[in-house]
Design a protein around this motif. Structure first.
Motif, PDB file in Angstrom:
ATOM      1  N   CYS A 153       0.805  -1.222   0.000  1.00 42.41           N
ATOM      2  CA  CYS A 153       0.000   0.000   0.000  1.00 42.41           C
ATOM      3  C   CYS A 153       0.837   1.270   0.000  1.00 42.41           C
ATOM      4  O   CYS A 153       0.306   2.365   0.178  1.00 42.41           O
ATOM      5  CB  CYS A 153      -0.958  -0.003   1.193  1.00 42.41           C
ATOM      6  N   GLY A 154       2.142   1.114  -0.166  1.00 49.06           N
ATOM      7  CA  GLY A 154       2.989   2.306  -0.206  1.00 49.06           C
ATOM      8  C   GLY A 154       4.122   2.237   0.795  1.00 49.06           C
ATOM      9  O   GLY A 154       4.760   1.199   0.964  1.00 49.06           O
ATOM     10  N   ASN A 155       4.350   3.337   1.497  1.00 49.82           N
ATOM     11  CA  ASN A 155       5.473   3.412   2.423  1.00 49.82           C
ATOM     12  C   ASN A 155       5.222   2.716   3.752  1.00 49.82           C
ATOM     13  O   ASN A 155       6.164   2.395   4.476  1.00 49.82           O
ATOM     14  CB  ASN A 155       5.839   4.879   2.698  1.00 49.82           C
ATOM     15  N   ASP A 156       3.955   2.507   4.083  1.00 51.22           N
ATOM     16  CA  ASP A 156       3.617   1.972   5.401  1.00 51.22           C
ATOM     17  C   ASP A 156       3.233   0.494   5.329  1.00 51.22           C
ATOM     18  O   ASP A 156       2.458   0.072   4.461  1.00 51.22           O
ATOM     19  CB  ASP A 156       2.461   2.757   6.017  1.00 51.22           C
ATOM     20  N   PHE A 157       3.735  -0.268   6.269  1.00 47.67           N
ATOM     21  CA  PHE A 157       3.337  -1.666   6.441  1.00 47.67           C
ATOM     22  C   PHE A 157       1.895  -1.702   6.935  1.00 47.67           C
ATOM     23  O   PHE A 157       1.512  -0.954   7.834  1.00 47.67           O
ATOM     24  CB  PHE A 157       4.263  -2.324   7.463  1.00 47.67           C
ATOM     25  N   THR A 158       1.068  -2.575   6.334  1.00 47.97           N
ATOM     26  CA  THR A 158      -0.332  -2.711   6.730  1.00 47.97           C
ATOM     27  C   THR A 158      -0.697  -4.182   6.873  1.00 47.97           C
ATOM     28  O   THR A 158       0.080  -5.085   6.550  1.00 47.97           O
ATOM     29  CB  THR A 158      -1.278  -2.082   5.689  1.00 47.97           C
ATOM     30  N   ALA A 159      -1.925  -4.408   7.328  1.00 49.99           N
ATOM     31  CA  ALA A 159      -2.416  -5.775   7.453  1.00 49.99           C
ATOM     32  C   ALA A 159      -2.576  -6.464   6.102  1.00 49.99           C
ATOM     33  O   ALA A 159      -2.618  -7.698   6.040  1.00 49.99           O
ATOM     34  CB  ALA A 159      -3.742  -5.790   8.212  1.00 49.99           C
ATOM     35  N   ALA A 160      -2.657  -5.707   5.023  1.00 52.09           N
ATOM     36  CA  ALA A 160      -2.666  -6.333   3.699  1.00 52.09           C
ATOM     37  C   ALA A 160      -1.348  -7.057   3.446  1.00 52.09           C
ATOM     38  O   ALA A 160      -1.310  -8.071   2.735  1.00 52.09           O
ATOM     39  CB  ALA A 160      -2.914  -5.287   2.619  1.00 52.09           C
ATOM     40  N   ASP A 161      -0.270  -6.566   4.046  1.00 47.74           N
ATOM     41  CA  ASP A 161       1.025  -7.227   3.899  1.00 47.74           C
ATOM     42  C   ASP A 161       1.071  -8.551   4.662  1.00 47.74           C
ATOM     43  O   ASP A 161       1.736  -9.487   4.228  1.00 47.74           O
ATOM     44  CB  ASP A 161       2.142  -6.300   4.376  1.00 47.74           C
ATOM     45  N   THR A 162       0.361  -8.635   5.788  1.00 47.62           N
ATOM     46  CA  THR A 162       0.330  -9.911   6.504  1.00 47.62           C
ATOM     47  C   THR A 162      -0.459 -10.945   5.705  1.00 47.62           C
ATOM     48  O   THR A 162      -0.137 -12.137   5.744  1.00 47.62           O
ATOM     49  CB  THR A 162      -0.266  -9.771   7.916  1.00 47.62           C
ATOM     50  N   MET A 163      -1.480 -10.500   5.008  1.00 41.02           N
ATOM     51  CA  MET A 163      -2.256 -11.427   4.175  1.00 41.02           C
ATOM     52  C   MET A 163      -1.421 -11.918   2.996  1.00 41.02           C
ATOM     53  O   MET A 163      -1.314 -13.116   2.738  1.00 41.02           O
ATOM     54  CB  MET A 163      -3.530 -10.741   3.682  1.00 41.02           C
ATOM     55  N   LEU A 164      -0.815 -10.970   2.272  1.00 44.96           N
ATOM     56  CA  LEU A 164      -0.023 -11.338   1.095  1.00 44.96           C
ATOM     57  C   LEU A 164       1.278 -12.040   1.472  1.00 44.96           C
ATOM     58  O   LEU A 164       1.752 -12.923   0.741  1.00 44.96           O
ATOM     59  CB  LEU A 164       0.300 -10.089   0.282  1.00 44.96           C
ATOM     60  N   GLY A 165       1.855 -11.654   2.603  1.00 42.36           N
ATOM     61  CA  GLY A 165       3.129 -12.241   3.002  1.00 42.36           C
ATOM     62  C   GLY A 165       3.043 -13.744   3.192  1.00 42.36           C
ATOM     63  O   GLY A 165       3.986 -14.475   2.860  1.00 42.36           O
ATOM     64  N   TYR A 166       1.908 -14.221   3.715  1.00 43.27           N
ATOM     65  CA  TYR A 166       1.740 -15.667   3.858  1.00 43.27           C
ATOM     66  C   TYR A 166       1.740 -16.346   2.496  1.00 43.27           C
ATOM     67  O   TYR A 166       2.356 -17.402   2.301  1.00 43.27           O
ATOM     68  CB  TYR A 166       0.453 -15.998   4.621  1.00 43.27           C
ATOM     69  N   ASN A 167       1.055 -15.743   1.526  1.00 39.63           N
ATOM     70  CA  ASN A 167       1.047 -16.301   0.171  1.00 39.63           C
ATOM     71  C   ASN A 167       2.463 -16.414  -0.391  1.00 39.63           C
ATOM     72  O   ASN A 167       2.821 -17.405  -1.023  1.00 39.63           O
ATOM     73  CB  ASN A 167       0.214 -15.427  -0.758  1.00 39.63           C
ATOM     74  N   LEU A 168       3.261 -15.389  -0.148  1.00 38.38           N
ATOM     75  CA  LEU A 168       4.626 -15.397  -0.668  1.00 38.38           C
ATOM     76  C   LEU A 168       5.498 -16.416   0.060  1.00 38.38           C
ATOM     77  O   LEU A 168       6.428 -16.970  -0.535  1.00 38.38           O
ATOM     78  CB  LEU A 168       5.226 -13.992  -0.582  1.00 38.38           C
ATOM     79  N   LEU A 169       5.183 -16.672   1.319  1.00 42.82           N
ATOM     80  CA  LEU A 169       5.863 -17.769   2.025  1.00 42.82           C
ATOM     81  C   LEU A 169       5.610 -19.085   1.307  1.00 42.82           C
ATOM     82  O   LEU A 169       6.531 -19.885   1.097  1.00 42.82           O
ATOM     83  CB  LEU A 169       5.372 -17.835   3.469  1.00 42.82           C
ATOM     84  N   LEU A 170       4.365 -19.318   0.908  1.00 42.58           N
ATOM     85  CA  LEU A 170       4.047 -20.525   0.144  1.00 42.58           C
ATOM     86  C   LEU A 170       4.780 -20.533  -1.195  1.00 42.58           C
ATOM     87  O   LEU A 170       5.300 -21.570  -1.617  1.00 42.58           O
ATOM     88  CB  LEU A 170       2.541 -20.634  -0.093  1.00 42.58           C
ATOM     89  N   CYS A 171       4.799 -19.387  -1.863  1.00 43.59           N
ATOM     90  CA  CYS A 171       5.511 -19.315  -3.151  1.00 43.59           C
ATOM     91  C   CYS A 171       6.974 -19.701  -2.983  1.00 43.59           C
ATOM     92  O   CYS A 171       7.536 -20.404  -3.830  1.00 43.59           O
ATOM     93  CB  CYS A 171       5.405 -17.900  -3.728  1.00 43.59           C
ATOM     94  N   LYS A 172       7.583 -19.246  -1.913  1.00 47.88           N
ATOM     95  CA  LYS A 172       8.976 -19.613  -1.663  1.00 47.88           C
ATOM     96  C   LYS A 172       9.102 -21.114  -1.427  1.00 47.88           C
ATOM     97  O   LYS A 172       9.998 -21.769  -1.973  1.00 47.88           O
ATOM     98  CB  LYS A 172       9.516 -18.842  -0.462  1.00 47.88           C
ATOM     99  N   MET A 173       8.190 -21.675  -0.654  1.00 51.46           N
ATOM    100  CA  MET A 173       8.216 -23.115  -0.378  1.00 51.46           C
ATOM    101  C   MET A 173       8.014 -23.927  -1.651  1.00 51.46           C
ATOM    102  O   MET A 173       8.572 -25.016  -1.794  1.00 51.46           O
ATOM    103  CB  MET A 173       7.145 -23.458   0.654  1.00 51.46           C
TER     104      MET A 173
END
Length: 203
Positions: A153-173
Protein backbone atom coordinates in the motif's frame (compact mmCIF):
# COMPACT_ATOMS: atom_id res chain seq x y z
CA UNK A 1 -8.10 -12.81 25.37
CA UNK A 2 -8.23 -14.08 21.79
CA UNK A 3 -7.64 -17.79 21.36
CA UNK A 4 -6.14 -18.56 17.95
CA UNK A 5 -6.47 -22.02 16.43
CA UNK A 6 -3.27 -22.44 14.48
CA UNK A 7 -1.41 -25.03 12.43
CA UNK A 8 2.15 -24.36 11.24
CA UNK A 9 2.59 -23.03 7.68
CA UNK A 10 -1.15 -22.48 7.20
CA UNK A 11 -3.27 -19.36 6.78
CA UNK A 12 -3.35 -18.96 10.55
CA UNK A 13 0.18 -17.54 10.25
CA UNK A 14 -1.56 -14.37 9.05
CA UNK A 15 -3.47 -13.96 12.31
CA UNK A 16 -0.59 -14.77 14.65
CA UNK A 17 1.57 -12.32 12.68
CA UNK A 18 -1.08 -9.59 12.87
CA UNK A 19 -1.44 -10.01 16.62
CA UNK A 20 2.33 -9.87 17.04
CA UNK A 21 2.51 -6.68 14.97
CA UNK A 22 -0.18 -5.08 17.12
CA UNK A 23 1.38 -6.28 20.36
CA UNK A 24 -1.85 -7.93 21.47
CA UNK A 25 -1.91 -10.85 23.92
CA UNK A 26 -3.35 -14.10 22.62
CA UNK A 27 -3.64 -17.75 23.49
CA UNK A 28 -2.34 -20.14 20.84
CA UNK A 29 -4.06 -23.48 20.33
CA UNK A 30 -1.75 -25.35 17.99
CA UNK A 31 -3.21 -28.16 15.91
CA UNK A 32 -1.44 -30.70 13.77
CA UNK A 33 -2.19 -30.38 10.08
CA UNK A 34 -3.90 -33.76 9.85
CA UNK A 35 -7.45 -35.14 10.09
CA UNK A 36 -6.93 -36.35 13.67
CA UNK A 37 -6.85 -32.75 14.86
CA UNK A 38 -8.63 -30.76 12.15
CA UNK A 39 -11.50 -33.20 11.67
CA UNK A 40 -11.97 -33.98 15.35
CA UNK A 41 -15.44 -33.54 16.79
CA UNK A 42 -14.07 -30.86 19.12
CA UNK A 43 -12.57 -28.75 16.35
CA UNK A 44 -15.44 -29.21 13.90
CA UNK A 45 -17.58 -27.45 16.51
CA UNK A 46 -15.24 -24.46 16.04
CA UNK A 47 -14.84 -24.65 12.25
CA UNK A 48 -17.37 -26.83 10.38
CA UNK A 49 -14.89 -27.48 7.54
CA UNK A 50 -11.96 -28.29 9.81
CA UNK A 51 -9.75 -25.47 8.52
CA UNK A 52 -7.55 -22.88 10.18
CA UNK A 53 -7.49 -20.15 11.30
CA UNK A 54 -10.31 -19.77 13.75
CA UNK A 55 -10.48 -17.49 16.74
CA UNK A 56 -12.54 -17.71 19.91
CA UNK A 57 -12.93 -14.52 21.93
CA UNK A 58 -15.21 -14.97 24.92
CA UNK A 59 -17.46 -17.29 22.93
CA UNK A 60 -17.37 -15.30 19.70
CA UNK A 61 -16.05 -17.78 17.15
CA UNK A 62 -14.87 -16.43 13.82
CA UNK A 63 -13.34 -18.16 10.80
CA UNK A 64 -11.79 -16.81 7.57
CA UNK A 65 -8.47 -15.02 7.83
CA UNK A 66 -9.64 -11.88 6.02
CA UNK A 67 -12.69 -11.49 8.25
CA UNK A 68 -10.63 -12.14 11.38
CA UNK A 69 -8.11 -9.54 10.24
CA UNK A 70 -10.77 -6.89 9.73
CA UNK A 71 -12.40 -7.73 13.08
CA UNK A 72 -9.11 -7.37 14.96
CA UNK A 73 -8.28 -4.11 13.20
CA UNK A 74 -11.72 -2.65 13.92
CA UNK A 75 -11.70 -3.62 17.60
CA UNK A 76 -8.09 -3.23 18.65
CA UNK A 77 -5.83 -1.48 16.14
CA UNK A 78 -6.93 2.14 16.75
CA UNK A 79 -6.06 3.07 13.18
CA UNK A 80 -2.80 1.13 13.03
CA UNK A 81 -1.94 -1.14 10.08
CA UNK A 82 -4.55 0.33 7.73
CA UNK A 83 -5.19 3.67 6.01
CA UNK A 84 -7.99 5.90 7.25
CA UNK A 85 -11.38 4.37 6.46
CA UNK A 86 -13.43 5.95 3.71
CA UNK A 87 -10.38 7.12 1.77
CA UNK A 88 -9.18 5.94 -1.66
CA UNK A 89 -6.10 4.59 0.13
CA UNK A 90 -8.30 2.43 2.35
CA UNK A 91 -10.18 1.15 -0.68
CA UNK A 92 -6.88 -0.01 -2.21
CA UNK A 93 -5.92 -1.54 1.11
CA UNK A 94 -9.14 -3.57 1.12
CA UNK A 95 -8.48 -4.63 -2.45
CA UNK A 96 -5.08 -6.13 -1.61
CA UNK A 97 -6.30 -7.54 1.69
CA UNK A 98 -8.93 -9.61 -0.12
CA UNK A 99 -6.89 -10.20 -3.28
CA UNK A 100 -4.59 -12.37 -1.16
CA UNK A 101 -7.30 -14.92 -0.49
CA UNK A 102 -9.78 -14.50 -3.34
CA UNK A 103 -7.34 -14.35 -6.28
CA UNK A 104 -3.90 -15.47 -5.11
CA UNK A 105 -4.71 -18.41 -2.81
CA UNK A 106 -6.75 -20.64 -5.17
CA UNK A 107 -3.81 -21.57 -7.42
CA UNK A 108 -1.51 -21.93 -4.41
CA UNK A 109 -4.05 -24.18 -2.73
CA UNK A 110 -4.22 -26.36 -5.83
CA UNK A 111 -0.44 -26.66 -5.90
CA UNK A 112 -0.36 -27.60 -2.23
CA UNK A 113 -3.05 -30.25 -2.64
CA UNK A 114 -1.93 -31.82 -5.90
CA UNK A 115 1.84 -31.60 -5.48
CA UNK A 116 2.24 -32.28 -1.75
CA UNK A 117 -0.79 -33.12 0.38
CA UNK A 118 -3.02 -35.59 -1.48
CA UNK A 119 -2.02 -39.22 -1.99
CA UNK A 120 -0.16 -39.73 -5.26
CA UNK A 121 -3.11 -41.53 -6.87
CA UNK A 122 -5.42 -38.58 -6.20
CA UNK A 123 -3.18 -35.86 -7.63
CA UNK A 124 -3.85 -34.12 -10.95
CA UNK A 125 -0.51 -33.02 -12.49
CA UNK A 126 -2.19 -30.83 -15.13
CA UNK A 127 -3.88 -28.84 -12.38
CA UNK A 128 -0.49 -28.20 -10.80
CA UNK A 129 0.91 -26.94 -14.10
CA UNK A 130 -2.08 -24.66 -14.70
CA UNK A 131 -1.97 -23.35 -11.15
CA UNK A 132 1.74 -22.62 -11.34
CA UNK A 133 1.09 -20.55 -14.47
CA UNK A 134 -1.69 -18.60 -12.70
CA UNK A 135 0.49 -18.01 -9.65
CA UNK A 136 3.30 -16.70 -11.85
CA UNK A 137 0.86 -14.31 -13.52
CA UNK A 138 -0.14 -13.02 -10.08
CA UNK A 139 3.52 -12.61 -9.14
CA UNK A 140 4.07 -10.56 -12.31
CA UNK A 141 1.18 -8.27 -11.35
CA UNK A 142 2.58 -7.87 -7.85
CA UNK A 143 6.05 -7.18 -9.21
CA UNK A 144 4.73 -4.26 -11.25
CA UNK A 145 2.65 -2.99 -8.34
CA UNK A 146 5.61 -3.03 -5.95
CA UNK A 147 7.93 -1.04 -8.21
CA UNK A 148 9.24 1.90 -6.23
CA UNK A 149 7.46 1.20 -2.94
CA UNK A 150 8.40 -0.91 0.07
CA UNK A 151 4.96 -2.33 0.90
CA UNK A 152 1.85 -3.18 -1.06
CA UNK A 153 0.00 0.00 0.00
CA UNK A 154 2.99 2.31 -0.21
CA UNK A 155 5.47 3.41 2.42
CA UNK A 156 3.62 1.97 5.40
CA UNK A 157 3.34 -1.67 6.44
CA UNK A 158 -0.33 -2.71 6.73
CA UNK A 159 -2.42 -5.77 7.45
CA UNK A 160 -2.67 -6.33 3.70
CA UNK A 161 1.02 -7.23 3.90
CA UNK A 162 0.33 -9.91 6.50
CA UNK A 163 -2.26 -11.43 4.18
CA UNK A 164 -0.02 -11.34 1.10
CA UNK A 165 3.13 -12.24 3.00
CA UNK A 166 1.74 -15.67 3.86
CA UNK A 167 1.05 -16.30 0.17
CA UNK A 168 4.63 -15.40 -0.67
CA UNK A 169 5.86 -17.77 2.02
CA UNK A 170 4.05 -20.52 0.14
CA UNK A 171 5.51 -19.32 -3.15
CA UNK A 172 8.98 -19.61 -1.66
CA UNK A 173 8.22 -23.11 -0.38
CA UNK A 174 6.90 -24.11 -3.82
CA UNK A 175 9.92 -22.72 -5.69
CA UNK A 176 7.92 -19.97 -7.41
CA UNK A 177 9.67 -16.97 -5.86
CA UNK A 178 12.43 -16.40 -8.42
CA UNK A 179 14.60 -13.62 -9.80
CA UNK A 180 11.96 -13.12 -12.49
CA UNK A 181 10.14 -11.03 -9.85
CA UNK A 182 12.85 -8.84 -8.25
CA UNK A 183 10.44 -6.42 -6.60
CA UNK A 184 8.47 -9.28 -5.04
CA UNK A 185 11.65 -10.99 -3.83
CA UNK A 186 12.83 -7.76 -2.19
CA UNK A 187 9.36 -7.19 -0.70
CA UNK A 188 9.25 -10.67 0.78
CA UNK A 189 12.71 -10.10 2.21
CA UNK A 190 11.44 -7.02 4.03
CA UNK A 191 8.43 -8.91 5.35
CA UNK A 192 10.46 -11.93 6.44
CA UNK A 193 12.84 -9.67 8.38
CA UNK A 194 10.05 -8.41 10.62
CA UNK A 195 10.06 -9.88 14.14
CA UNK A 196 6.30 -10.49 13.93
CA UNK A 197 6.70 -12.65 10.83
CA UNK A 198 9.57 -14.57 12.39
CA UNK A 199 7.59 -15.28 15.56
CA UNK A 200 4.48 -16.31 13.62
CA UNK A 201 6.34 -18.70 11.34
CA UNK A 202 8.28 -20.25 14.23
CA UNK A 203 5.12 -21.35 16.06
Amino acid sequence: MIKVYHAPNTRSVRIVWLLEELGLPYELKTLAFNPKDLQSEEYLAIHPFGQVPSIDEDGLILNESGAITQYILAKYAKGRLEPKTGTPEHARFLYWLHFAEATFMPPLGNIAQHAFIRPEADRIPQLVTESQAKAKKVLSVLDRELAGKPFICGNDFTAADTMLGYNLLLCKMFGLLSDDYPNVVAYFGRLAARPGFQKATAK
